[in-house]
Scaffold this active site. Structure first.
Site, PDB file in Angstrom:
ATOM      1  N   ARG A 256       0.855  -1.191   0.000  1.00  0.00           N
ATOM      2  CA  ARG A 256       0.000   0.000   0.000  1.00  0.00           C
ATOM      3  C   ARG A 256       0.892   1.242   0.000  1.00  0.00           C
ATOM      4  NH1 ARG A 256      -2.436   0.878   5.389  1.00  0.00           N
ATOM      5  NH2 ARG A 256      -1.049   2.664   5.424  1.00  0.00           N
ATOM      6  N   HIS A 260      -3.766   4.539   4.371  1.00  0.00           N
ATOM      7  CA  HIS A 260      -4.881   3.582   4.402  1.00  0.00           C
ATOM      8  C   HIS A 260      -6.114   4.214   3.745  1.00  0.00           C
ATOM      9  CE1 HIS A 260      -7.839   0.702   5.732  1.00  0.00           C
ATOM     10  NE2 HIS A 260      -8.494   1.672   6.338  1.00  0.00           N
ATOM     11  N   TYR A 269       3.569   5.902  11.267  1.00  0.00           N
ATOM     12  CA  TYR A 269       3.883   4.548  11.761  1.00  0.00           C
ATOM     13  C   TYR A 269       4.700   3.698  10.788  1.00  0.00           C
ATOM     14  CZ  TYR A 269      -0.385   3.701   9.024  1.00  0.00           C
ATOM     15  OH  TYR A 269      -1.318   3.672   8.028  1.00  0.00           O
TER      16      TYR A 269
END
Ligand SMILES: [Mg+2]
Length: 364
Positions: A256, A260, A269
């Protein structure tokens, strides 16, 4: 130690577009490769526009498909019109190929119910986007059961992310699919991150594909950033299901590259080095390098394609903006075929409140 299971893993192209072995015969069809490439480019340009529209407040949350275009394009190009797609929320690439219009995808993410009412009759039986995690896998098994009971040779394709494979709904769906040998293909888009949870702590099994084995059917892995490999394995999975040979779980390994959703900030993160490395393996550049190496792609074609796709995206944005806003009470209109009497009072209260605010119906 996690139990190792021998599972197939397919890859034809290295990250820099070099051929790693013999290709299937269909890969000689450069018209096909060009179509697949075009669709990946169109998806990426549309995706970029959708993120920009969210950033400027013209649509709500959007789940970018950046870096995972090959998986969706492979599925979309191989499903037959009579098959049914039961998608998750990162399926822009598949939906566009099925016949969902770009402006419908924008309407959906703009909170407009018309975005799930597909105009093209070819996609009338495809399901709308599913945002709850993994529940769509069960719906897919319901549709596949209907096909089997009616003796129809149709296939259901359902998609999900890596995180969804940890959900009870997903495992229950695998169980019923295996027990009843349903014509369903589960495509797991393993993009390595379930929002902020990395794959390594998502599940103790070395692969997600091996979950199929516990349910009694075929599972395998494929390089989801290799258009040729993922096309080849989706084709095999669909054929298997079409011919009554039972379900398939295809785990597509990808990454990805984006957040998100637009409500997320992955830089909080994810290590920058990991993302930088993943960019070296992304699917569009990989197929482009391969095609350039074969002498069937060049900068002139690339620029013409980008211009054409940008025109299509811009036209869709115009159509989306011309659609106007839907009445607020439309959120209730598609929940039940017939509004239950027990909820009539709540609906009336809602409508009264809207009317008091002056934000009520502007549609017939
Ligand atoms: Mg994921």
């Amino acid at each position: 130690m996690p139990h190792k299971v021998a599972l197939a893993y397919t890859r034809y192209l290295s990250p820099d577009g070099q051929l790693l072995g013999d290709l299937p015969a269909w890969a000689d069809d450069f018209n096909l490769l060009t179509r697949l490439y075009r669709q990946m480019v169109l998806t990426r340009l549309f995706d970029q526009k959708a993120v920009a529209l969210q950033r400027t407040g013209r649509i709500g949350t959007y789940a970018p498909t950046l870096g995972q275009e090959a998986i969706g394009v492979a599925i979309g190009s191989l499903m037959r019109p009579e098959d049914v797609l039961v998608p998750y929320y990162r399926d822009t690439a598949v939906q566009l190929m099925r016949g969902v219009r770009m402006e419908e995808i924008l309407l959906y993410w703009g909170g407009d119910e018309r975005g799930s009412d597909f105009a093209d009759p070819a996609v009338a039986e495809d399901f709308p986007i599913c945002v709850p995690i993994a529940t769509q896998a069960l719906h897919a098994c319901g549709v596949a059961s209907a096909f089997k009971i009616r003796g129809e040779h149709r296939v259901v394709v359902t998609t999900c992310g890596d995180g969804a494979t940890s959900k009870g709904d997903f495992l229950e769906a695998l169980n019923v699919a295996g027990t009843w040998q349903l014509p369903v293909v589960f495509v797991v888009n393993n993009n390595q991150w379930a929002i902020s949870v990395p794959r390594r702590i998502q599940c103790g099994a070395p692969t997600l594909a091996q979950k199929a084995i516990g349910a009694g059917f075929h599972g395998e892995q494929v390089d989801g950033n290799d258009m040729l490999a993922v096309y080849d394995r989706v084709q095999a999975a669909l054929e298997r299901a079409q011919h009554g040979k039972g379900p398939v779980l295809l785990e597509c390994l990808s990454y990805r590259l984006g957040d998100h959703t637009t409500a997320d900030d992955a830089t909080r993160y994810r290590p920058a080095d990991e993302v930088k490395q993943a960019w070296l393996e992304e699917p569009i550049k990989r197929l482009q390098r391969f095609m350039a190496g074969q002498g069937v792609w060049d900068e002139g074609r690339e620029q013409a394609l980008i211009g054409e796709c940008q025109g299509l995206v811009q036209q869709a944005v115009g159509n989306f903006e011309a659609a106007g806003t839907q009445a607020a009470e439309s959120v209730l209109d598609y929940v039940y075929a017939q509004w239950p009497a027990a909820l009539a009072e709540q609906r009336e209260m809602f409508l009264e409140r809207l009317a008091r605010r002056g934000g009520g119906s502007n549609h017939e």
